[in-house]
Design a protein around this motif. Sequence first.
Motif, PDB file in Angstrom:
ATOM      1  N   LEU A  77      27.589  34.292  35.122  1.00  0.00           N
ATOM      2  CA  LEU A  77      28.462  34.010  36.255  1.00  0.00           C
ATOM      3  C   LEU A  77      29.704  34.896  36.207  1.00  0.00           C
ATOM      4  O   LEU A  77      30.192  35.356  37.246  1.00  0.00           O
ATOM      5  CB  LEU A  77      28.856  32.530  36.265  1.00  0.00           C
ATOM      6  CG  LEU A  77      29.650  32.043  37.480  1.00  0.00           C
ATOM      7  CD1 LEU A  77      28.791  32.109  38.739  1.00  0.00           C
ATOM      8  CD2 LEU A  77      30.137  30.609  37.264  1.00  0.00           C
ATOM      9  N   ALA A  78      30.219  35.139  35.002  1.00  0.00           N
ATOM     10  CA  ALA A  78      31.377  36.022  34.854  1.00  0.00           C
ATOM     11  C   ALA A  78      31.040  37.435  35.322  1.00  0.00           C
ATOM     12  O   ALA A  78      31.851  38.096  35.986  1.00  0.00           O
ATOM     13  CB  ALA A  78      31.853  36.031  33.403  1.00  0.00           C
ATOM     14  N   ASN A  79      29.845  37.917  34.979  1.00  0.00           N
ATOM     15  CA  ASN A  79      29.421  39.239  35.450  1.00  0.00           C
ATOM     16  C   ASN A  79      29.320  39.284  36.966  1.00  0.00           C
ATOM     17  O   ASN A  79      29.689  40.280  37.596  1.00  0.00           O
ATOM     18  CB  ASN A  79      28.071  39.610  34.829  1.00  0.00           C
ATOM     19  CG  ASN A  79      28.191  40.030  33.377  1.00  0.00           C
ATOM     20  OD1 ASN A  79      29.233  40.527  32.960  1.00  0.00           O
ATOM     21  ND2 ASN A  79      27.137  39.825  32.607  1.00  0.00           N
ATOM     22  N   LEU A  80      28.818  38.196  37.547  1.00  0.00           N
ATOM     23  CA  LEU A  80      28.742  38.123  39.001  1.00  0.00           C
ATOM     24  C   LEU A  80      30.135  38.170  39.621  1.00  0.00           C
ATOM     25  O   LEU A  80      30.374  38.881  40.606  1.00  0.00           O
ATOM     26  CB  LEU A  80      28.025  36.844  39.428  1.00  0.00           C
ATOM     27  CG  LEU A  80      26.513  36.792  39.214  1.00  0.00           C
ATOM     28  CD1 LEU A  80      25.991  35.366  39.398  1.00  0.00           C
ATOM     29  CD2 LEU A  80      25.798  37.743  40.156  1.00  0.00           C
ATOM     30  N   ALA A  81      31.060  37.405  39.048  1.00  0.00           N
ATOM     31  CA  ALA A  81      32.421  37.369  39.583  1.00  0.00           C
ATOM     32  C   ALA A  81      33.082  38.739  39.505  1.00  0.00           C
ATOM     33  O   ALA A  81      33.760  39.174  40.449  1.00  0.00           O
ATOM     34  CB  ALA A  81      33.249  36.326  38.831  1.00  0.00           C
TER      35      ALA A  81
END
Length: 441
Positions: free
Chosen positions: A33-37
Amino acid sequence: MIDLATPPEKAFLVAVDTGDDAGWSAEESLAELANLAMTAGAEVVGAEWQNRRHADPNWYIGKGKAEELSKAKSETGFDLLVADDELSPSQQKALESLLNVKVIDRSRLILDIFAQHAQTHEGRLQVELAQLEYQLPRLTRLWTHLSRTGGGIGTRGPGESQLETDRRIIRTRIAKMKERVDQIRQQRETAARGRDRRLIPTVGIVGYTNAGKSTLLNSLVGSQVAKAEDKLFATLDPTSRQVKLGDGQTAIVTDTVGFIHKLPHQLVDAFRATLEEVNRADVLIEVVDASDPHLREHRTTVQTVLDELGAGDKPRLVAFNKADLVEAAARNGDAPAPAVAGSCLVSALTGFGLDTLKAEIAALLASLWVDLDVHVPYAAGELIARVRERGTVELDYGERDVRVHGRVAPSLAGELESVSVRWVESLAAAATNGTGAAADR
């Protein structure tokens, strides 16, 4: 596109670990999710997860944990809260009211990334449809700006509220968007029939996002034909190119959008016209990042989406990509790519193993060919010419027809058998009528 002149939003991530997500821990899912953000342009300033049997129906996380986020807000200054699961409208509203920040979920974040990366008219159209379908149940503000005709006399039903009016407008827009997506599907089917007519086999490249699908297509073609970046969802629009496999064999290879854990169902539905390229392919190449410690979980996600598309049982090769990184991953204590039947280790970046992959593709396509022995009339000369070019057959020329026996691709076999059946029926009818009409055809 991301506006570099605007300071990035400060994102705080939250997740609930119910233990139901096989193979994925909350910490691992939050890392993705951090990579997506970050791909969306946000700055991740913190993350929290909570172990619960079920997500809280009102707050997603428990109310106590939600109230603790107020302290995290004062410490980090986050202005965006991102939940790792899809939020209900009531959960989103409760968190927004408590924290006074924008609250989105994983689905909305992925939709935003898709909106940034869509380059073609088709891609933008499908992203907009997915956004509208996501937003409809969460409609809390006026949407009348979507309507060119606006409201007023004759446009509202008796007692219809402004919110109901806006919902009707967005439903109408969704219906129109679906019609346009259906037109795209029909155009693709027409193009696919053209490929079938030329009898060029088709190969679909599938896999988890950022596994190296576009880089692999570029390497197979030998030129930069697909956008390849070290980012999630760098490619949305399918790219098809003809690839030489060796021994005179060629195939149409298509790069498709990458899959991801918890892929929003709106995207699967909206991009079905694009993803149907996967269904039309004769075989699939599943590209797997061989250096990723979560490759097994990624393969499970890919299989789930393929099953949903009806392509889960299609003939497949597994290309364990990024062989150049496997040694480094092994040194870090991560297991190398597992031995899987029908797979090979490649590096799309360096070219390692590509000749082997091409040979495996050619062998798999050949294994799908079927044996046949049929008679077709001389009038089917164009079909006979294609059989000689695309099949391994022998032709015996008779007085009235040609015997074709050998091995050919399934699509060509079906065409030959159909022509043969009609020819035999015409001969039988001529014999019954006592005429020689069939012999003159």
